[in-house]
Design an enzyme around this catalytic site. Structure first.
Site, PDB file in Angstrom:
ATOM      1  N   ARG A  78     -15.989 -10.830 -11.496  1.00 38.80           N
ATOM      2  CA  ARG A  78     -15.783  -9.378 -11.520  1.00 38.80           C
ATOM      3  C   ARG A  78     -15.191  -8.947 -10.174  1.00 38.80           C
ATOM      4  O   ARG A  78     -15.893  -8.660  -9.216  1.00 38.80           O
ATOM      5  CB  ARG A  78     -17.134  -8.676 -11.749  1.00 38.80           C
ATOM      6  N   GLN A 102     -12.346 -12.110 -25.009  1.00 43.74           N
ATOM      7  CA  GLN A 102     -11.596 -11.090 -24.249  1.00 43.74           C
ATOM      8  C   GLN A 102     -10.909 -11.717 -23.037  1.00 43.74           C
ATOM      9  O   GLN A 102     -11.524 -12.420 -22.240  1.00 43.74           O
ATOM     10  CB  GLN A 102     -12.591 -10.004 -23.809  1.00 43.74           C
ATOM     11  N   ARG A 107      -9.323 -17.420 -17.053  1.00 39.00           N
ATOM     12  CA  ARG A 107     -10.251 -16.926 -16.023  1.00 39.00           C
ATOM     13  C   ARG A 107     -11.622 -17.580 -16.113  1.00 39.00           C
ATOM     14  O   ARG A 107     -12.465 -17.372 -15.235  1.00 39.00           O
ATOM     15  CB  ARG A 107     -10.375 -15.396 -16.099  1.00 39.00           C
ATOM     16  N   HIS A 191      -5.071  -9.533 -13.120  1.00 36.80           N
ATOM     17  CA  HIS A 191      -6.036  -8.425 -13.203  1.00 36.80           C
ATOM     18  C   HIS A 191      -6.511  -8.028 -11.799  1.00 36.80           C
ATOM     19  O   HIS A 191      -7.692  -8.159 -11.451  1.00 36.80           O
ATOM     20  CB  HIS A 191      -7.209  -8.886 -14.065  1.00 36.80           C
ATOM     21  N   ASP A 238      -7.919   3.806 -18.481  1.00 33.36           N
ATOM     22  CA  ASP A 238      -7.612   2.466 -19.002  1.00 33.36           C
ATOM     23  C   ASP A 238      -6.307   2.582 -19.791  1.00 33.36           C
ATOM     24  O   ASP A 238      -6.310   2.949 -20.962  1.00 33.36           O
ATOM     25  CB  ASP A 238      -8.769   1.980 -19.891  1.00 33.36           C
ATOM     26  N   GLU A 297      -2.683  -3.829 -12.692  1.00 32.29           N
ATOM     27  CA  GLU A 297      -2.609  -5.163 -13.290  1.00 32.29           C
ATOM     28  C   GLU A 297      -1.239  -5.410 -13.910  1.00 32.29           C
ATOM     29  O   GLU A 297      -0.995  -5.016 -15.052  1.00 32.29           O
ATOM     30  CB  GLU A 297      -3.698  -5.287 -14.371  1.00 32.29           C
TER      31      GLU A 297
HETATM   32  O1  LIG Z   1     -14.805  -6.605 -18.508  1.00 30.14           O
HETATM   33  P1  LIG Z   1     -13.514  -7.357 -18.553  1.00 30.14           P
HETATM   34  O2  LIG Z   1     -13.401  -8.279 -19.735  1.00 30.14           O
HETATM   35  O3  LIG Z   1     -13.241  -8.091 -17.272  1.00 30.14           O
HETATM   36  O4  LIG Z   1     -12.357  -6.282 -18.717  1.00 30.14           O
HETATM   37  C1  LIG Z   1     -12.194  -5.265 -17.783  1.00 30.14           C
HETATM   38  C2  LIG Z   1     -11.030  -4.371 -18.197  1.00 30.14           C
HETATM   39  O5  LIG Z   1      -9.849  -5.132 -18.190  1.00 30.14           O
HETATM   40  C3  LIG Z   1      -8.643  -4.391 -18.452  1.00 30.14           C
HETATM   41  O6  LIG Z   1      -8.344  -3.546 -17.407  1.00 30.14           O
HETATM   42  C4  LIG Z   1      -8.721  -3.649 -19.762  1.00 30.14           C
HETATM   43  O7  LIG Z   1      -7.615  -2.766 -19.927  1.00 30.14           O
HETATM   44  C5  LIG Z   1      -9.989  -2.902 -19.883  1.00 30.14           C
HETATM   45  O8  LIG Z   1     -10.096  -2.387 -21.211  1.00 30.14           O
HETATM   46  C6  LIG Z   1     -11.189  -3.767 -19.568  1.00 30.14           C
HETATM   47  O9  LIG Z   1     -12.369  -3.020 -19.672  1.00 30.14           O
END
Ligand SMILES: O=P(O)(O)OC[C@H]1O[C@H](O)[C@H](O)[C@@H](O)[C@@H]1O
Length: 323
Positions: A78, A102, A107, A191, A238, A297
Site C-alpha cells: 500500500r 484486482q 504486484r 500506481h 477515482d 497513475e
Molecule cells: O486497493 P487497491 O487494489 O490497491 O486499489 C486502489 C485503487 O487503485 C486505483 O487507483 C483504482 O482506480 C481505485 O479504484 C482503487 O481503489
C-alpha cells in the site's frame, strides 16, 4: 616591485579533478537500493518490483507509503509504486482476465533483480551527472510468480521493469513480451502514490478537456474535464483520464512540485480515497494519511492492448521534481 595582492591569479597547469564519484548500491534477498553521489536514492522491493522510496538530495521522501503496508509478501504494498499488470481493477466481462484478482499479479509476485547499469551525461543540472538503472524481471516460468497467475492467466510472457534514477527524475518503464503463440490482451499501469504535505493545497494541471471515467459516480461515469482551471481534491476521487496534453503537473501551495510525463501510456488515473474509503482500507495508515498522498497513475487501461506472439507492449512514466 610586484604587488602580490593584486597579481592576477594564474591557473595551475593541472586543474583539480573531482574525486571519482560512484553510485552506492546495496542488495539483499528482499530489496535493492541505489544512491547517487549527490544523495538522491531509490529503494525497490523485489515483491512486486515495488518502488518503496524515492528521496531527493536533501533526503526528502517523494512517495507515500502506508505505515501499515505489508512488505513481507503477504499482500500488495500500500504505497510507493506498485506495478499493475495484466488487468487494471477487475474485468469480469473479459474472458481472458476475468479470474484475475484486482490489478493482476505483477504486484503480488516476487520479481528477479536482473542487474544495474550506470551512465553519465553532460546534460541536466550538473556535468558528469550520473544515472542509475535497475532492471527487474518476471516471466510465466519464474519461481516467484503469484500462483493465482499461473492458474488464471495461461499465457507465456516475459516482463522487464526498469527503474531509472537521476538527480531530477525517476523513470519507471515496462516491456511486456508475449513469448507464446497465442495473442494476449493486457492492461498496464504504474500506481504511483505521490507524497504531498497537504492535499487541500494541491492543484493538478494538464487534464484540460480530457475525457474521463468517473469511478465514484457510477450513475453518470462519462465526463470531460473543463477546459480551464486545475483539478483539486476535496472528496473521494477515482477517475480514469485520457489526457489531451502530454504532461500532468502537480503543484502544492502554488509551487510546481511534480511533472509526470508518459511514453505510450494514454491514460492517467487520479485517485484519493478520502475519509471514508481510507477508513475501510485495512492497510491504510494513518487513517488521515490521504491528506499526504495523491495517486497519479499513468497507464494503458482505457482499452485492451492486444499483444501477438513474439510482440511486446512497452510503456513508461517519468516523474520530474520541480521544487
Ligand atoms: O486497493 P487497491 O487494489 O490497491 O486499489 C486502489 C485503487 O487503485 C486505483 O487507483 C483504482 O482506480 C481505485 O479504484 C482503487 O481503489
Amino acid at each position: 616591485m610586484v604587488d602580490r595582492a593584486n597579481k592576477p591569479k594564474t591557473l595551475s597547469s593541472t586543474p583539480s579533478l573531482p574525486p571519482q564519484a560512484s553510485v552506492t548500491f546495496s542488495e539483499d534477498n528482499s530489496r535493492v537500493t541505489a544512491e547517487l553521489p549527490t544523495g538522491e536514492s531509490v529503494e525497490v522491493l523485489l515483491y512486486g518490483a515495488t518502488v518503496l522510496s524515492w528521496k531527493d538530495a536533501a533526503g526528502d521522501e517523494k512517495l507515500w507509503l502506508s505505515e501499515a503496508a505489508k512488505l513481507d509478501g503477504s499482500r500488495a504494498v500500500r504505497g510507493g509504486i506498485p506495478v499493475v499488470f495484466p488487468v487494471f481493477g477487475t474485468a469480469p466481462d473479459h474472458p481472458q482476465t476475468k479470474s484475475l484478482p484486482q490489478h493482476g499479479f505483477a504486484r503480488t509476485s516476487r520479481w528477479e533483480f536482473l542487474g544495474k547499469s550506470t551512465s553519465e551525461s553532460m546534460v541536466g543540472r550538473a556535468a558528469n551527472e550520473l544515472t542509475v538503472k535497475l532492471d527487474f524481471g518476471l516471466s510465466s516460468a519464474a519461481p516467484g510468480l503469484d500462483p493465482t497467475a499461473a492458474a488464471s492467466w495461461p499465457f507465456k510472457f516475459n516482463l522487464i521493469y526498469s527503474v531509472t534514477l537521476n538527480r531530477e527524475s525517476l523513470t519507471t518503464s515496462i516491456v511486456a513480451t508475449n513469448d507464446g503463440a497465442a495473442p494476449f490482451d493486457c492492461q498496464v499501469l504504474m500506481h504511483t502514490y505521490l507524497r504531498v504535505k497537504d492535499i487541500t493545497t494541491v492543484e493538478i494541471t494538464g487534464l484540460a478537456n480530457a475525457p474521463y471515467h468517473d469511478k465514484v459516480d457510477a450513475a453518470n461515469p462519462s465526463k470531460t474535464q473543463p477546459a480551464s482551471g486545475p483539478l483539486t481534491i476535496s472528496a473521494e476521487t477515482d477517475r480514469v483520464y485520457t489526457p489531451v496534453e502530454d504532461a500532468v503537473t502537480v503543484t502544492e501551495g502554488g509551487k510546481p512540485k511534480f511533472r509526470v510525463t508518459r511514453d505510450n501510456l494514454s491514460n492517467v488515473v487520479v485517485w484519493n480515497p478520502w475519509t471514508e474509503k481510507a477508513q475501510g482500507i485495512a492497510d491504510f495508515a494513518p487513517k488521515d494519511g490521504f491528506r499526504q498522498m495523491l495517486c497519479v497513475e499513468p497507464g494503458a487501461v482505457g482499452a485492451w492492448q492486444s499483444v501477438e506472439g513474439g510482440d511486446a507492449f512497452e510503456g513508461a512514466q517519468t516523474i520530474t521534481l520541480l521544487d
